[in-house]
Design a protein around this motif. Structure first.
Motif, PDB file in Angstrom:
ATOM      1  N   GLU A 141     -39.416 -65.794  -8.673  1.00 41.73           N
ATOM      2  CA  GLU A 141     -37.886 -65.061  -9.104  1.00 41.73           C
ATOM      3  C   GLU A 141     -37.098 -65.752  -9.475  1.00 41.73           C
ATOM      4  O   GLU A 141     -36.302 -65.416 -10.354  1.00 41.73           O
ATOM      5  CB  GLU A 141     -37.587 -64.242  -7.804  1.00 41.73           C
ATOM      6  N   GLY A 142     -36.844 -66.971  -8.862  1.00 46.02           N
ATOM      7  CA  GLY A 142     -35.636 -67.982  -9.177  1.00 46.02           C
ATOM      8  C   GLY A 142     -36.044 -68.555 -10.551  1.00 46.02           C
ATOM      9  O   GLY A 142     -34.959 -68.971 -11.163  1.00 46.02           O
ATOM     10  N   LEU A 143     -37.209 -68.708 -11.074  1.00 43.74           N
ATOM     11  CA  LEU A 143     -37.402 -69.098 -12.222  1.00 43.74           C
ATOM     12  C   LEU A 143     -37.415 -67.960 -13.398  1.00 43.74           C
ATOM     13  O   LEU A 143     -37.409 -68.471 -14.722  1.00 43.74           O
ATOM     14  CB  LEU A 143     -38.963 -69.718 -12.428  1.00 43.74           C
ATOM     15  N   ARG A 144     -37.735 -66.818 -12.835  1.00 43.91           N
ATOM     16  CA  ARG A 144     -37.698 -65.809 -14.103  1.00 43.91           C
ATOM     17  C   ARG A 144     -36.538 -65.634 -15.249  1.00 43.91           C
ATOM     18  O   ARG A 144     -36.647 -65.848 -16.202  1.00 43.91           O
ATOM     19  CB  ARG A 144     -38.016 -64.316 -13.437  1.00 43.91           C
ATOM     20  N   ALA A 145     -35.351 -65.618 -14.582  1.00 41.00           N
ATOM     21  CA  ALA A 145     -34.130 -65.465 -15.340  1.00 41.00           C
ATOM     22  C   ALA A 145     -33.744 -66.723 -16.215  1.00 41.00           C
ATOM     23  O   ALA A 145     -33.705 -66.350 -17.316  1.00 41.00           O
ATOM     24  CB  ALA A 145     -33.053 -65.372 -14.453  1.00 41.00           C
ATOM     25  N   PRO A 146     -34.055 -67.979 -15.480  1.00 39.23           N
ATOM     26  CA  PRO A 146     -33.847 -69.092 -16.558  1.00 39.23           C
ATOM     27  C   PRO A 146     -34.822 -69.255 -17.787  1.00 39.23           C
ATOM     28  O   PRO A 146     -34.746 -69.447 -18.923  1.00 39.23           O
ATOM     29  CB  PRO A 146     -34.127 -70.348 -15.852  1.00 39.23           C
ATOM     30  N   LEU A 147     -36.285 -68.729 -17.386  1.00 35.90           N
ATOM     31  CA  LEU A 147     -37.516 -68.644 -18.322  1.00 35.90           C
ATOM     32  C   LEU A 147     -37.067 -67.490 -19.464  1.00 35.90           C
ATOM     33  O   LEU A 147     -37.216 -67.851 -20.763  1.00 35.90           O
ATOM     34  CB  LEU A 147     -38.625 -68.477 -17.750  1.00 35.90           C
ATOM     35  N   GLU A 148     -36.490 -66.563 -18.907  1.00 36.55           N
ATOM     36  CA  GLU A 148     -36.095 -65.370 -19.923  1.00 36.55           C
ATOM     37  C   GLU A 148     -34.901 -65.914 -20.878  1.00 36.55           C
ATOM     38  O   GLU A 148     -34.951 -65.548 -22.039  1.00 36.55           O
ATOM     39  CB  GLU A 148     -35.832 -63.995 -19.251  1.00 36.55           C
ATOM     40  N   LYS A 149     -33.875 -66.658 -20.433  1.00 36.42           N
ATOM     41  CA  LYS A 149     -32.944 -67.238 -21.212  1.00 36.42           C
ATOM     42  C   LYS A 149     -33.454 -68.303 -22.280  1.00 36.42           C
ATOM     43  O   LYS A 149     -32.884 -68.177 -23.422  1.00 36.42           O
ATOM     44  CB  LYS A 149     -31.697 -67.864 -20.266  1.00 36.42           C
ATOM     45  N   ALA A 150     -34.263 -68.945 -21.710  1.00 36.76           N
ATOM     46  CA  ALA A 150     -34.996 -69.868 -22.644  1.00 36.76           C
ATOM     47  C   ALA A 150     -35.896 -69.436 -23.779  1.00 36.76           C
ATOM     48  O   ALA A 150     -35.764 -69.650 -24.726  1.00 36.76           O
ATOM     49  CB  ALA A 150     -35.779 -70.880 -21.992  1.00 36.76           C
ATOM     50  N   ASP A 151     -36.524 -68.262 -23.124  1.00 38.19           N
ATOM     51  CA  ASP A 151     -37.267 -67.401 -24.467  1.00 38.19           C
ATOM     52  C   ASP A 151     -36.225 -66.999 -25.307  1.00 38.19           C
ATOM     53  O   ASP A 151     -36.646 -66.915 -26.439  1.00 38.19           O
ATOM     54  CB  ASP A 151     -37.944 -66.497 -23.736  1.00 38.19           C
ATOM     55  N   ALA A 152     -35.115 -66.242 -25.005  1.00 36.30           N
ATOM     56  CA  ALA A 152     -34.363 -65.583 -25.746  1.00 36.30           C
ATOM     57  C   ALA A 152     -33.552 -66.730 -26.679  1.00 36.30           C
ATOM     58  O   ALA A 152     -33.457 -66.452 -27.930  1.00 36.30           O
ATOM     59  CB  ALA A 152     -33.146 -64.847 -24.885  1.00 36.30           C
ATOM     60  N   ALA A 153     -33.230 -67.777 -26.239  1.00 37.32           N
ATOM     61  CA  ALA A 153     -32.565 -68.860 -27.057  1.00 37.32           C
ATOM     62  C   ALA A 153     -33.787 -69.417 -28.032  1.00 37.32           C
ATOM     63  O   ALA A 153     -33.279 -69.519 -29.377  1.00 37.32           O
ATOM     64  CB  ALA A 153     -32.118 -70.233 -26.108  1.00 37.32           C
TER      65      ALA A 153
END
Length: 112
Positions: free
Chosen positions: A40-52
């Motif tokens: 759960e802690g990694l999900r948001a940063p990974l989603e941000k990286a994917d969007a970027a």
């Protein structure tokens, strides 16, 4: 990190609390819960990286299209300039031919 999770899971499994699960089951549950928290802690940063990454790919594609358009425009300008230079060269060649012809006539007249 996995070792720390395992130690926490084992510590949870060694307590005297009885929830209908044995120590191994409690340890497994603790590891699963810890893994869920990490995920759960990694999900948001990974989603941000994917969007970027998607945004960067879109920008690169846009830049490629603009470069292709500018290249095509430059080719057309070069083609037009080349044609214009060719027409200018033909005119100049014609003028030189006329001057040579006039000079030849003057030489013939002078020779008579």
């Amino acid at each position: 990190m996995f070792g720390a999770l395992l130690v926490l899971a084992l510590a949870a499994g060694c307590s005297r609390q009885d929830h209908g699960m044995g120590p191994a089951q409690q340890a497994g549950k603790a590891v699963d819960e810890a893994g869920d928290k990490v995920a759960e802690g990694l999900r948001a940063p990974l989603e941000k990286a994917d969007a970027a990454a998607k945004k960067l790919a879109e920008r690169a594609d846009q830049e490629r299209r603009q470069l292709a358009e500018r290249t095509e425009d430059a080719r057309e300008k070069i083609k037009d300039a080349t044609q214009e230079a060719g027409r200018g060269l033909q005119k100049a060649t014609g003028k030189v031919g006329e001057k040579v012809e006039q000079a030849g006539e003057k030489l013939q007249d002078a020779a008579r």
